[in-house]
Write an enzyme that holds these catalytic residues in place. Structure first.
Site, PDB file in Angstrom:
ATOM      1  N   ARG A 453       1.163  -1.283   0.347  1.00 37.98           N
ATOM      2  CA  ARG A 453       0.168   0.029   0.527  1.00 37.98           C
ATOM      3  C   ARG A 453       1.197   1.642  -0.453  1.00 37.98           C
ATOM      4  O   ARG A 453       0.316   2.546  -0.096  1.00 37.98           O
ATOM      5  CB  ARG A 453      -0.530   0.205   1.342  1.00 37.98           C
ATOM      6  N   GLU A 482      -1.303  -8.218   4.207  1.00 37.60           N
ATOM      7  CA  GLU A 482      -2.160  -8.512   4.525  1.00 37.60           C
ATOM      8  C   GLU A 482      -3.123 -10.170   4.374  1.00 37.60           C
ATOM      9  O   GLU A 482      -2.864 -10.530   3.372  1.00 37.60           O
ATOM     10  CB  GLU A 482      -3.686  -7.433   3.830  1.00 37.60           C
ATOM     11  N   ASP A 550     -13.902   4.591 -11.732  1.00 37.02           N
ATOM     12  CA  ASP A 550     -14.485   6.180 -12.194  1.00 37.02           C
ATOM     13  C   ASP A 550     -13.225   6.860 -12.739  1.00 37.02           C
ATOM     14  O   ASP A 550     -12.892   7.813 -12.387  1.00 37.02           O
ATOM     15  CB  ASP A 550     -14.551   6.593 -10.579  1.00 37.02           C
ATOM     16  N   CYS A 774     -16.097  -1.352  -2.521  1.00 36.99           N
ATOM     17  CA  CYS A 774     -14.787  -3.006  -2.987  1.00 36.99           C
ATOM     18  C   CYS A 774     -16.393  -3.311  -3.022  1.00 36.99           C
ATOM     19  O   CYS A 774     -16.658  -4.635  -3.668  1.00 36.99           O
ATOM     20  CB  CYS A 774     -14.247  -2.852  -2.032  1.00 36.99           C
TER      21      CYS A 774
END
Length: 806
Positions: A453, A482, A550, A774
């Site tokens: 990230r 993660e 988007d 999500c």
């Protein structure tokens, strides 16, 4: 891996050479570049050796002769199971003489009628082959194909006016005596000569112009509007006359009066009735078999038809195709095997109207009005396979006329094509692994992207660069450190976070224009444009994996992205270059475009008052740099005479030249993932919908497809929610959708494809709603009343930052 094709021998004016036919390239589709040229192509086929049996039909219908197949590619090209073929509309010009010789007029010399007029020089082609953007005009025809203009036949003198006809109809209604009206209809429609005598504005001038058909449109409309309210014997006399006219038209060469008659007959409202479809089919067949030059006239005349009647004509053709494919009463029509030319003929005539619609700005009707949703229910992959395998040379396929295929159907084709490519790539990986005697691993079947990230962009760039061979595999994303299995949510989160970071103004890759609410490529020069390639690859992966992004690019971007739609094999060929106009600039920089528009309309002395040269200035990292728009541009003043050239060069510089390297990297990134012949089927607007979704919202459809967790759809809170949402303004509805899904647009499949879910939140009702973008999930506390729910919902959706991720 990218699909490639070599450059064509010719190219459109002022553009670098486009792609030409390459091995395996499916010819025969035309991509509508910005709506300027109609997307269509020619199909191959063969004529049936015998005409359809029409038991129970009028004898006159049985007299209609088939188009001879001995040497007539012009007609034979309209049928499935082809033996004879033609590749472009221009082939009509070389084959029409053969067709006419085979119809019984063998002793007289057959002449091709070519309009001898000046203003036909720059007519756009009706149906271009997607692989060569060449212009076909009368002046570029080989000399041996040109023929002297045949004299127009003398027309009978008819003096009945609109008022005379209306008076006759009123008298007939009041008295019940329809003889005068019957005589008018039976005489007028008995032959093409009589049709012209009745409806031609002036019998004397030949009207050799594409802009004026010479038809009294008002009289035509009045006569047709009255026709369906006349007795049956009157209507039958019209159909009988049309049959006679069509029989006569197979003899001898065409004149402009014949074209006018075709134009008039197409508007006959009787052809909405299935009982007239046999006659209608023969009319369409004759029109489809006209020459390229004749088609130009029909196209330009058609654009003059009123919007309402134009829409009726298009709907009538679409209905004809639908009912031939899926007849409500099959016994009404001849067997399909006897009339395989019906659908190809109608589709080709529909292509003429699509071309006419593209010539008008704004178009008479939306491009979506040409969609035939019936085709969503046929075997689309068979159509796609026929188009790929046979192209121009063998079988008719709807893919040759992509304007008729809906975006939903095109998405199915693209997804199936993507799945086949994914399976093929995965199978090859498995074979390679086994051949090296290595143990197969399930991960080898996916495009596995592992990112941190904290280094999202750089890690993503490295992963996609290292795994270029796997880009066509199914995407799976893992965030380092993660736990979690990607079932779609992590992939969407990766897309949202990455797009959000890349398009941030501080990142410098794209400039956001507040006036137009869209992003555009930064013109700053740099040493490495790989990040632009990453954005292109992201867009390709989104289309490939059915993810809606988007992104706010102007329509011009998608036009450039399909220029050309297939990556040229010669890497020296320019890509992403297309014709741009001041209108394109308005969509990005409206203030600058308005200033240039003012320059074009300025009535004073441009040179003395503006003191400008053919130069443009741009700020790059605090330094003002100048660029010449043409050689020695800094020494060439802008004047009243050359200001149009200045504006065009300025627009071209801003939208093409100044960002060429950035956009070329973006182009290659997109096509590295999305390289597919299916792209040839798409308009730029449709690519935008596939990437970003549709702006058309239907909250009632969202309500019907919403799933619930912890709530029932009958619960009071849910009823309050939908009462509030359905009463929202469009702006608030978009904000809600953006808050809950990360985008204010709808996937191609509609609201149902969003898989929208409302979950019950056990938090205090003092809290605002929360969204998990999500998973397209909205967490809603059980508010006590509608007023409180509305207040909290508006606050939540109006103050969400970015994508509202949690």
């Amino acid at each position: 891996m990218s699909l490639q094709s070599p450059p064509a021998a010719t190219a459109a004016a002022d553009l670098p050479p486009g792609p030409g036919p390459g091995p395996g390239l499916p010819p025969g589709a035309e991509l509508n570049q910005g709506g300027a040229a109609p997307p269509s192509a020619e199909e191959g086929g063969e004529d049936e050796e015998e005409e359809e049996e029409e038991g129970g039909k009028e004898k006159e219908r049985e007299k209609l002769p088939p188009i001879p197949s001995a040497s007539s590619a012009a007609a034979g090209g309209l049928e499935r199971g082809a033996k004879n073929q033609f590749s472009t509309f221009s082939n009509f010009i070389t084959t029409i003489n053969q067709k006419k010789e085979g119809i019984g007029n063998r002793n007289s010399p057959t002449q091709l009628v070519i309009p001898n007029i000046k203003n036909v020089r720059d007519l756009p082609p009706i149906c271009l082959d997607v692989r060569q953007k060449q212009r076909i005009s009368i002046d570029t025809l080989p000399q041996e194909l040109k023929a002297p203009i045949l004299p127009e036949p003398s027309l009978p003198i008819r003096t009945k006016t609109v008022k005379d006809f209306q008076d006759d109809v009123e008298k007939a209604k009041s008295s019940g005596d329809w003889k005068a009206v019957h005589d008018f209809y039976s005489t007028t429609f008995d032959s093409f000569l009589e049709i012209n005598a009745a409806f031609k504005k002036d019998n004397n001038p030949p009207f050799n112009t594409i802009e004026d058909s010479g038809i009294n449109a008002k009289f035509v409309n009045v006569v047709y509007d009255a026709l369906l309210n006349t007795p049956q014997d009157v209507q039958k006399s019209v159909l009988k006359g049309i049959i006679n006219g069509l029989l006569q038209e197979w003899k001898g060469p065409r004149t402009k009066d014949d074209l006018r008659a075709y134009c008039i007959l197409l508007q006959n409202p009787q052809f909405s009735n299935t009982s007239t479809y046999v006659i209608y089919a023969h009319l369409l067949r004759q029109i489809a078999a006209l020459t390229e030059a004749d088609h130009h006239f029909l196209v330009h005349w058609s654009k003059k038809i009123s919007q309402r009647r134009f829409k009726q004509l298009v709907d009538r053709l679409l209905q004809f195709i639908s009912l031939r494919l899926f007849p409500a009463k099959p016994e009404e029509f001849p067997p399909m095997v006897k009339c395989t030319w019906w659908i190809p003929s109608a589709t080709k005539v529909l292509a003429l109207f699509n071309a006419a619609n593209s010539l008008v700005s704004p178009p008479l009707i939306s491009y979506t009005d040409f969609y035939n949703s019936t085709l969503d229910h046929i075997d689309l992959m068979e159509e796609y396979h026929n188009w790929q395998c046979y192209g121009n040379s063998h079988r008719f396929s709807f893919c040759q006329y992509p304007f008729i295929i809906s975006i939903a159907a095109k998405k199915v084709i693209i997804q199936r094509d993507s799945e086949q490519q994914m399976i093929s790539i995965a199978r090859q990986s498995l074979v390679d692994k086994v051949s090296r005697r290595q143990k197969p691993d399930m991960n080898m079947l996916f495009l596995n992207v592992k990112v941190r990230r904290t280094h999202l962009v750089s890690d993503s760039l490295d992963e996609l660069a290292r795994k270029r061979a796997d880009l066509k595999k199914k995407l799976k994303v893992t965030f380092v450190g993660e736990a979690g299995l990607d079932m779609g949510g992590l992939t969407k989160e990766w897309f949202l976070l990455l797009i959000r970071q890349i398009f941030h103004p501080d990142y410098g890759m794209f400039a956001y224009h507040k006036d137009s609410h869209c992003h555009w490529f930064s013109s700053f020069k740099c040493d490495n444009y790989s990040e632009f390639r990453l954005v292109g690859a992201l867009m390709g992966l989104a289309v490939y994996n059915s993810i809606t992004l988007d992104i706010r690019f102007p329509p011009c971007c998608y036009k450039k992205l399909l220029s050309p739609p297939i990556v040229p094999c010669d890497h020296n060929t320019l890509v992403g270059i297309c014709d741009v106009t001041l209108g394109d600039l308005f969509q990005i920089m409206p203030e600058l475009a308005h200033g240039l528009s003012e320059l074009l309309s300025y009535e004073g002395n441009v040179e003395e008052d503006f003191y400008s040269t053919f130069q443009v200035f741009q700020e790059e990292f605090g330094v003002i740099k100048s660029y010449n728009l043409k050689p020695n541009g800094d020494k060439i003043p802008v004047t009243n005479q050359n200001r149009k050239e200045y504006v065009q060069l300025y627009v071209d510089f801003l939208l093409n030249k100044s960002i060429y390297k950035q956009f070329a990297a973006f182009y290659y990134g997109f096509h590295s993932v999305c390289a597919s012949y299916a792209l040839l089927l798409l308009r730029p607007e449709e690519v935008e919908i596939l990437v970003c979704g549709s702006p058309e919202l239907d909250m009632s459809a969202l309500q019907r497809s919403t799933q619930y967790e912890g709530y029932q759809k009958t619960d009071l809170t849910i009823r309050y929610f939908w009462d509030v949402v359905l009463g929202f303004s469009l702006d608030l509805q978009k904000k809600l959708l953006h808050f809950a899904t990360g985008s204010d647009r709808v996937p191609v499949g509609g609201m149902a494809d969003l898989n929208f879910k409302i979950s019950k939140s056990e938090t205090s009702t003092n809290w605002l709603p929360v969204a998990h973008t999500c998973f397209n999930q909205l967490c809603l506390p059980p508010y006590k009343n509608k007023k409180e729910l509305k207040q909290k919902l508006i606050i939540g959706i109006s103050n969400a930052e970015g994508f509202g991720l949690e």
